[in-house]
Design a protein around this motif. Sequence first.
Motif, PDB file in Angstrom:
ATOM      1  N   ALA A   9       0.845  -1.196   0.000  1.00  0.00           N
ATOM      2  CA  ALA A   9       0.000   0.000   0.000  1.00  0.00           C
ATOM      3  C   ALA A   9       0.878   1.243   0.000  1.00  0.00           C
ATOM      4  O   ALA A   9       1.966   1.244   0.573  1.00  0.00           O
ATOM      5  N   LYS A  10       0.383   2.285  -0.606  1.00  0.00           N
ATOM      6  CA  LYS A  10       1.070   3.577  -0.615  1.00  0.00           C
ATOM      7  C   LYS A  10       0.640   4.387   0.605  1.00  0.00           C
ATOM      8  O   LYS A  10      -0.561   4.531   0.865  1.00  0.00           O
ATOM      9  N   HIS A  11       1.624   4.891   1.353  1.00  0.00           N
ATOM     10  CA  HIS A  11       1.290   5.708   2.514  1.00  0.00           C
ATOM     11  C   HIS A  11       0.600   6.992   2.049  1.00  0.00           C
ATOM     12  O   HIS A  11       1.097   7.686   1.153  1.00  0.00           O
ATOM     13  N   PRO A  12      -0.542   7.325   2.627  1.00  0.00           N
ATOM     14  CA  PRO A  12      -1.324   8.466   2.120  1.00  0.00           C
ATOM     15  C   PRO A  12      -0.670   9.823   2.319  1.00  0.00           C
ATOM     16  O   PRO A  12      -1.025  10.784   1.635  1.00  0.00           O
ATOM     17  N   HIS A  32      -4.353   4.809  10.584  1.00  0.00           N
ATOM     18  CA  HIS A  32      -3.728   3.542  10.942  1.00  0.00           C
ATOM     19  C   HIS A  32      -3.838   2.545   9.786  1.00  0.00           C
ATOM     20  O   HIS A  32      -4.388   2.853   8.730  1.00  0.00           O
ATOM     21  N   LEU A  33      -3.349   1.344  10.011  1.00  0.00           N
ATOM     22  CA  LEU A  33      -3.202   0.337   8.963  1.00  0.00           C
ATOM     23  C   LEU A  33      -4.093  -0.859   9.276  1.00  0.00           C
ATOM     24  O   LEU A  33      -4.169  -1.298  10.427  1.00  0.00           O
ATOM     25  N   LEU A  34      -4.758  -1.396   8.255  1.00  0.00           N
ATOM     26  CA  LEU A  34      -5.529  -2.622   8.394  1.00  0.00           C
ATOM     27  C   LEU A  34      -4.830  -3.748   7.640  1.00  0.00           C
ATOM     28  O   LEU A  34      -4.415  -3.571   6.486  1.00  0.00           O
ATOM     29  N   VAL A  35      -4.705  -4.905   8.278  1.00  0.00           N
ATOM     30  CA  VAL A  35      -4.038  -6.071   7.696  1.00  0.00           C
ATOM     31  C   VAL A  35      -4.901  -7.298   7.952  1.00  0.00           C
ATOM     32  O   VAL A  35      -5.355  -7.530   9.080  1.00  0.00           O
ATOM     33  N   LEU A  55      -6.141  -4.220  13.160  1.00  0.00           N
ATOM     34  CA  LEU A  55      -5.865  -2.784  13.124  1.00  0.00           C
ATOM     35  C   LEU A  55      -4.494  -2.563  13.731  1.00  0.00           C
ATOM     36  O   LEU A  55      -4.282  -2.815  14.918  1.00  0.00           O
ATOM     37  N   VAL A  56      -3.551  -2.135  12.897  1.00  0.00           N
ATOM     38  CA  VAL A  56      -2.187  -1.869  13.338  1.00  0.00           C
ATOM     39  C   VAL A  56      -2.075  -0.363  13.565  1.00  0.00           C
ATOM     40  O   VAL A  56      -2.083   0.422  12.609  1.00  0.00           O
ATOM     41  N   LYS A  57      -1.977   0.052  14.819  1.00  0.00           N
ATOM     42  CA  LYS A  57      -1.973   1.474  15.147  1.00  0.00           C
ATOM     43  C   LYS A  57      -0.563   2.041  15.003  1.00  0.00           C
ATOM     44  O   LYS A  57       0.413   1.439  15.453  1.00  0.00           O
ATOM     45  N   LEU A  58      -0.480   3.208  14.385  1.00  0.00           N
ATOM     46  CA  LEU A  58       0.803   3.798  14.018  1.00  0.00           C
ATOM     47  C   LEU A  58       1.005   5.154  14.678  1.00  0.00           C
ATOM     48  O   LEU A  58       0.052   5.898  14.917  1.00  0.00           O
ATOM     49  N   LYS A  59       2.261   5.461  14.928  1.00  0.00           N
ATOM     50  CA  LYS A  59       2.702   6.812  15.256  1.00  0.00           C
ATOM     51  C   LYS A  59       3.909   7.066  14.371  1.00  0.00           C
ATOM     52  O   LYS A  59       4.999   6.580  14.640  1.00  0.00           O
ATOM     53  N   GLY A  60       3.690   7.792  13.288  1.00  0.00           N
ATOM     54  CA  GLY A  60       4.732   7.913  12.282  1.00  0.00           C
ATOM     55  C   GLY A  60       4.981   6.565  11.644  1.00  0.00           C
ATOM     56  O   GLY A  60       4.049   5.910  11.167  1.00  0.00           O
ATOM     57  N   ASN A  61       6.239   6.110  11.679  1.00  0.00           N
ATOM     58  CA  ASN A  61       6.586   4.803  11.137  1.00  0.00           C
ATOM     59  C   ASN A  61       6.707   3.734  12.217  1.00  0.00           C
ATOM     60  O   ASN A  61       7.242   2.655  11.971  1.00  0.00           O
ATOM     61  N   THR A  64      -4.302  -1.970   3.917  1.00  0.00           N
ATOM     62  CA  THR A  64      -4.735  -0.655   3.455  1.00  0.00           C
ATOM     63  C   THR A  64      -4.600   0.350   4.590  1.00  0.00           C
ATOM     64  O   THR A  64      -4.777   0.015   5.759  1.00  0.00           O
ATOM     65  N   PHE A  65      -4.244   1.589   4.229  1.00  0.00           N
ATOM     66  CA  PHE A  65      -4.259   2.690   5.189  1.00  0.00           C
ATOM     67  C   PHE A  65      -5.666   3.266   5.254  1.00  0.00           C
ATOM     68  O   PHE A  65      -6.321   3.448   4.221  1.00  0.00           O
ATOM     69  N   VAL A  66      -6.129   3.561   6.461  1.00  0.00           N
ATOM     70  CA  VAL A  66      -7.458   4.145   6.628  1.00  0.00           C
ATOM     71  C   VAL A  66      -7.340   5.659   6.609  1.00  0.00           C
ATOM     72  O   VAL A  66      -6.644   6.244   7.446  1.00  0.00           O
ATOM     73  N   THR A  67      -8.000   6.293   5.667  1.00  0.00           N
ATOM     74  CA  THR A  67      -8.024   7.759   5.571  1.00  0.00           C
ATOM     75  C   THR A  67      -9.442   8.312   5.721  1.00  0.00           C
ATOM     76  O   THR A  67      -9.640   9.514   5.742  1.00  0.00           O
TER      77      THR A  67
END
Length: 374
Positions: free
Chosen positions: A229-232, A314-317, A327-333, A301-304
């Motif tokens: 996936a492309k980071h939004p 955040h990211l869904l896998v 749901l993979v929760k992100l803070k930056g990378n 997919t990134f959720v926007t």
Amino acid sequence: MKKIIPVYFSILSFLFLSCNAQVKQNDIPIKEEVKNYTFETVASDIETPWGMTWLPDGSLLVTEKSGILYQIKKNTKTKIKNVPKVYSNGQGGLLDIALHPDYAKNGWIYMTYSSDEGEGDGGNTKLIRAKLVNGSLTQIESLYKATPNTTKGQHFGSRIVFDNEGYLYFSIGERGDHFVNPQDIKRDGGKIYRLNDDGSIPKDNPFVGNPGAKKAIYSYGHRNTQGMAKHPTTGAIWTHEHGPQGGDEINIIKKAANYGWPVVTYGIDYDGTTISKEKEKPGIENPIYYWVPSIAPSGMTFVTSEIYPDWKGHLLVGSLKFQYLELVKLKGNQVIGRQKIATDIGRVRNVAQGPDGFIYMAVEGKGILKIIPN
């Protein structure tokens, strides 16, 4: 001395607590599902849905691994004609599908599948593009075919993503030859590839000037990448890949980078033997996160969308093994949390955010499900 001791022990306690507060990336516990949503069936009776993309008219294209391409519109499912024959073996079949970023003007659709074209028995992953006219694929063009063919049934990849500059990225797994293909840039398999949209090689690809190298390679040392996936915000290409028994990874793809397989790994072989004792090594790119035990990730997919305020950013896998959406929760990378979504839904083969802002899951044996927040 009596006045110094309490201070000394306070400092030690602080350091001890601080060290223990740093959670290792693979030790982040997963939270249980919060059931604040329902599911709507968009299309049923699709045995192994793999790739998903939406046309401008709102209809959904879905690849089925056996070699069927469906168009779904207003809950009506039709089969697209003139789909190339797939080499159906093990994990091989009709795989990913994506639209050209300028599809509205040029009409190009891109697909990967396992093909028996070329010399030798078996097959390998192929990338094509085509146009959809009156329910049939036309103007089919071959863009890339991996070699050599092999009768092994594992690790075809494959996902397709365009970046912000219009380059096409796609993945091919190492086809089960993990001690041969991933670390050899003169061989296909275990790679992320980058092409121009017409299949030609970008002049700045990292191995263009290397004699004998596969010029389409962008990064190597991968096992079997089934999420991309492309980071939004940053535009970076993110992937995840299957490890062996343990060691599934999330990676951010960098030019010419070596991601280590099988020189380094966080997993062991399925028979319990050691593949490599190394988990990190100079010159090899570390994952931003790894799963032990493996979840068998597929799709990401990134959720926007504003529809899911708690998931946005955040990211869904999907998890094939544990049959939930993560749901993979992100803070930056950095991965800072995990949560189960759609527990026991089935083997989630893909997940994507549609143009309407809703999240769609491709679930084996069921079809396409839409997540509706309460």
